[in-house]
Design a protein around this motif. Structure first.
Motif, PDB file in Angstrom:
ATOM      1  N   GLU A  11      36.903  39.199 -12.729  1.00  0.00           N
ATOM      2  CA  GLU A  11      36.805  38.836 -14.145  1.00  0.00           C
ATOM      3  C   GLU A  11      35.348  38.725 -14.567  1.00  0.00           C
ATOM      4  O   GLU A  11      34.993  39.080 -15.688  1.00  0.00           O
ATOM      5  CB  GLU A  11      37.566  37.541 -14.421  1.00  0.00           C
ATOM      6  CG  GLU A  11      39.063  37.756 -14.455  1.00  0.00           C
ATOM      7  CD  GLU A  11      39.864  36.468 -14.592  1.00  0.00           C
ATOM      8  OE1 GLU A  11      39.275  35.360 -14.512  1.00  0.00           O
ATOM      9  OE2 GLU A  11      41.092  36.574 -14.762  1.00  0.00           O
ATOM     10  N   SER A  12      34.485  38.289 -13.660  1.00  0.00           N
ATOM     11  CA  SER A  12      33.054  38.209 -13.974  1.00  0.00           C
ATOM     12  C   SER A  12      32.451  39.596 -14.184  1.00  0.00           C
ATOM     13  O   SER A  12      31.381  39.732 -14.779  1.00  0.00           O
ATOM     14  CB  SER A  12      32.294  37.450 -12.885  1.00  0.00           C
ATOM     15  OG  SER A  12      32.153  38.247 -11.716  1.00  0.00           O
ATOM     16  N   LEU A  13      33.158  40.642 -13.719  1.00  0.00           N
ATOM     17  CA  LEU A  13      32.706  42.030 -13.890  1.00  0.00           C
ATOM     18  C   LEU A  13      33.416  42.713 -15.053  1.00  0.00           C
ATOM     19  O   LEU A  13      33.194  43.898 -15.307  1.00  0.00           O
ATOM     20  CB  LEU A  13      32.950  42.822 -12.605  1.00  0.00           C
ATOM     21  CG  LEU A  13      32.282  42.277 -11.338  1.00  0.00           C
ATOM     22  CD1 LEU A  13      32.671  43.106 -10.135  1.00  0.00           C
ATOM     23  CD2 LEU A  13      30.781  42.216 -11.503  1.00  0.00           C
ATOM     24  N   GLY A  14      34.291  41.984 -15.743  1.00  0.00           N
ATOM     25  CA  GLY A  14      34.995  42.522 -16.901  1.00  0.00           C
ATOM     26  C   GLY A  14      36.422  42.966 -16.638  1.00  0.00           C
ATOM     27  O   GLY A  14      37.127  43.374 -17.562  1.00  0.00           O
ATOM     28  N   PHE A  15      36.887  42.917 -15.407  1.00  0.00           N
ATOM     29  CA  PHE A  15      38.236  43.348 -15.060  1.00  0.00           C
ATOM     30  C   PHE A  15      39.228  42.214 -15.273  1.00  0.00           C
ATOM     31  O   PHE A  15      38.851  41.041 -15.275  1.00  0.00           O
ATOM     32  CB  PHE A  15      38.296  43.811 -13.599  1.00  0.00           C
ATOM     33  CG  PHE A  15      37.575  45.101 -13.351  1.00  0.00           C
ATOM     34  CD1 PHE A  15      38.262  46.295 -13.294  1.00  0.00           C
ATOM     35  CD2 PHE A  15      36.195  45.121 -13.187  1.00  0.00           C
ATOM     36  CE1 PHE A  15      37.594  47.497 -13.080  1.00  0.00           C
ATOM     37  CE2 PHE A  15      35.521  46.311 -12.973  1.00  0.00           C
ATOM     38  CZ  PHE A  15      36.224  47.503 -12.920  1.00  0.00           C
ATOM     39  N   GLU A  16      40.500  42.568 -15.454  1.00  0.00           N
ATOM     40  CA  GLU A  16      41.544  41.563 -15.570  1.00  0.00           C
ATOM     41  C   GLU A  16      42.769  42.020 -14.795  1.00  0.00           C
ATOM     42  O   GLU A  16      42.932  43.217 -14.513  1.00  0.00           O
ATOM     43  CB  GLU A  16      41.903  41.311 -17.029  1.00  0.00           C
ATOM     44  CG  GLU A  16      42.388  42.526 -17.770  1.00  0.00           C
ATOM     45  CD  GLU A  16      42.594  42.254 -19.253  1.00  0.00           C
ATOM     46  OE1 GLU A  16      43.438  42.970 -19.829  1.00  0.00           O
ATOM     47  OE2 GLU A  16      41.951  41.366 -19.826  1.00  0.00           O
ATOM     48  N   GLU A  17      43.617  41.065 -14.459  1.00  0.00           N
ATOM     49  CA  GLU A  17      44.841  41.413 -13.753  1.00  0.00           C
ATOM     50  C   GLU A  17      45.721  42.233 -14.688  1.00  0.00           C
ATOM     51  O   GLU A  17      45.947  41.861 -15.839  1.00  0.00           O
ATOM     52  CB  GLU A  17      45.562  40.152 -13.295  1.00  0.00           C
ATOM     53  CG  GLU A  17      46.735  40.428 -12.407  1.00  0.00           C
ATOM     54  CD  GLU A  17      47.314  39.173 -11.784  1.00  0.00           C
ATOM     55  OE1 GLU A  17      48.093  39.318 -10.825  1.00  0.00           O
ATOM     56  OE2 GLU A  17      47.008  38.059 -12.245  1.00  0.00           O
ATOM     57  N   THR A  18      46.203  43.368 -14.187  1.00  0.00           N
ATOM     58  CA  THR A  18      46.948  44.330 -14.990  1.00  0.00           C
ATOM     59  C   THR A  18      48.204  44.748 -14.246  1.00  0.00           C
ATOM     60  O   THR A  18      48.147  45.063 -13.057  1.00  0.00           O
ATOM     61  CB  THR A  18      46.078  45.590 -15.238  1.00  0.00           C
ATOM     62  OG1 THR A  18      44.850  45.196 -15.842  1.00  0.00           O
ATOM     63  CG2 THR A  18      46.781  46.594 -16.121  1.00  0.00           C
ATOM     64  N   GLU A  19      49.339  44.778 -14.943  1.00  0.00           N
ATOM     65  CA  GLU A  19      50.573  45.271 -14.336  1.00  0.00           C
ATOM     66  C   GLU A  19      50.538  46.796 -14.334  1.00  0.00           C
ATOM     67  O   GLU A  19      50.215  47.422 -15.345  1.00  0.00           O
ATOM     68  CB  GLU A  19      51.789  44.783 -15.103  1.00  0.00           C
ATOM     69  CG  GLU A  19      53.082  45.109 -14.401  1.00  0.00           C
ATOM     70  CD  GLU A  19      54.293  44.458 -15.031  1.00  0.00           C
ATOM     71  OE1 GLU A  19      55.363  45.080 -14.985  1.00  0.00           O
ATOM     72  OE2 GLU A  19      54.172  43.339 -15.566  1.00  0.00           O
ATOM     73  N   ILE A  20      50.840  47.391 -13.177  1.00  0.00           N
ATOM     74  CA  ILE A  20      50.769  48.847 -13.090  1.00  0.00           C
ATOM     75  C   ILE A  20      52.150  49.496 -13.017  1.00  0.00           C
ATOM     76  O   ILE A  20      52.419  50.434 -13.732  1.00  0.00           O
ATOM     77  CB  ILE A  20      49.865  49.313 -11.927  1.00  0.00           C
ATOM     78  CG1 ILE A  20      50.233  48.624 -10.617  1.00  0.00           C
ATOM     79  CG2 ILE A  20      48.413  49.101 -12.263  1.00  0.00           C
ATOM     80  CD1 ILE A  20      49.502  49.156  -9.409  1.00  0.00           C
ATOM     81  N   GLU A  21      53.017  49.041 -12.161  1.00  0.00           N
ATOM     82  CA  GLU A  21      54.371  49.598 -12.049  1.00  0.00           C
ATOM     83  C   GLU A  21      55.203  48.690 -11.167  1.00  0.00           C
ATOM     84  O   GLU A  21      54.680  47.967 -10.320  1.00  0.00           O
ATOM     85  CB  GLU A  21      54.346  51.017 -11.468  1.00  0.00           C
ATOM     86  CG  GLU A  21      53.723  51.094 -10.108  1.00  0.00           C
ATOM     87  CD  GLU A  21      53.568  52.511  -9.590  1.00  0.00           C
ATOM     88  OE1 GLU A  21      53.718  52.690  -8.385  1.00  0.00           O
ATOM     89  OE2 GLU A  21      53.297  53.423 -10.381  1.00  0.00           O
ATOM     90  N   ASP A  22      56.508  48.731 -11.378  1.00  0.00           N
ATOM     91  CA  ASP A  22      57.439  47.961 -10.550  1.00  0.00           C
ATOM     92  C   ASP A  22      56.992  46.515 -10.363  1.00  0.00           C
ATOM     93  O   ASP A  22      57.081  45.964  -9.271  1.00  0.00           O
ATOM     94  CB  ASP A  22      57.630  48.633  -9.191  1.00  0.00           C
ATOM     95  CG  ASP A  22      58.181  50.038  -9.304  1.00  0.00           C
ATOM     96  OD1 ASP A  22      58.952  50.295 -10.256  1.00  0.00           O
ATOM     97  OD2 ASP A  22      57.828  50.885  -8.461  1.00  0.00           O
ATOM     98  N   GLU A  23      56.456  45.922 -11.428  1.00  0.00           N
ATOM     99  CA  GLU A  23      55.987  44.537 -11.424  1.00  0.00           C
ATOM    100  C   GLU A  23      54.831  44.281 -10.458  1.00  0.00           C
ATOM    101  O   GLU A  23      54.546  43.148 -10.102  1.00  0.00           O
ATOM    102  CB  GLU A  23      57.146  43.573 -11.165  1.00  0.00           C
ATOM    103  CG  GLU A  23      58.233  43.652 -12.226  1.00  0.00           C
ATOM    104  CD  GLU A  23      59.373  42.698 -11.999  1.00  0.00           C
ATOM    105  OE1 GLU A  23      59.188  41.689 -11.289  1.00  0.00           O
ATOM    106  OE2 GLU A  23      60.452  42.960 -12.539  1.00  0.00           O
ATOM    107  N   LEU A  24      54.151  45.343 -10.026  1.00  0.00           N
ATOM    108  CA  LEU A  24      52.951  45.204  -9.200  1.00  0.00           C
ATOM    109  C   LEU A  24      51.757  45.011 -10.120  1.00  0.00           C
ATOM    110  O   LEU A  24      51.698  45.571 -11.212  1.00  0.00           O
ATOM    111  CB  LEU A  24      52.737  46.444  -8.342  1.00  0.00           C
ATOM    112  CG  LEU A  24      53.794  46.735  -7.292  1.00  0.00           C
ATOM    113  CD1 LEU A  24      53.519  48.076  -6.628  1.00  0.00           C
ATOM    114  CD2 LEU A  24      53.850  45.630  -6.259  1.00  0.00           C
ATOM    115  N   THR A  25      50.785  44.231  -9.657  1.00  0.00           N
ATOM    116  CA  THR A  25      49.576  44.042 -10.438  1.00  0.00           C
ATOM    117  C   THR A  25      48.357  44.458  -9.634  1.00  0.00           C
ATOM    118  O   THR A  25      48.385  44.469  -8.398  1.00  0.00           O
ATOM    119  CB  THR A  25      49.394  42.574 -10.883  1.00  0.00           C
ATOM    120  OG1 THR A  25      49.282  41.742  -9.735  1.00  0.00           O
ATOM    121  CG2 THR A  25      50.549  42.119 -11.764  1.00  0.00           C
TER     122      THR A  25
END
Length: 104
Positions: A11-25
């Motif tokens: 998050e300090s680098l600008g990224f956030e937790e994101t759901e990609i598929e089949d409820e995986l993040t």
């Protein structure tokens, strides 16, 4: 290592937790106003479990088509490359240069 530590690091680098598929993040970031985005995963395509393991930076088009990727021996190495460049375009260029210099 806790997932909160990994999330805080990215998050300090600008990224956030994101759901990609089949409820995986995993970790994601929209790079361009047009919607190009990047994901950070482990070598199996999942959320990294610690900061010392290999991570993959993968770059995609707005409609989800894979464009290219680069691997890093650890999140710390990725952070060094990512934070050296001031703009999103420069960050992508820095990653591509890193990838080219580390190809086998």
């Amino acid at each position: 290592m806790s997932s909160a530590t990994i999330l805080n690091f990215y998050e300090s680098l600008g990224f956030e937790e994101t759901e990609i598929e089949d409820e995986l993040t995993t970790l994601g970031l929209e790079i361009t106003p047009e919607g190009h985005y990047a994901l950070i995963t482990d070598s199996d395509g999942a959320m990294p479990e610690n900061l010392k393991q290999e991570v993959i930076f993968a770059y995609y088009t707005p409609d989800g088509a894979f464009l290219w990727s680069a691997s890093f021996k650890s999140s710390y190495i990725f952070k060094d490359i990512w934070t050296e460049a001031p703009t999103p375009e420069a960050k992508l260029d820095a990653i591509l240069k890193y990838r080219a210099s580390n190809e086998l």
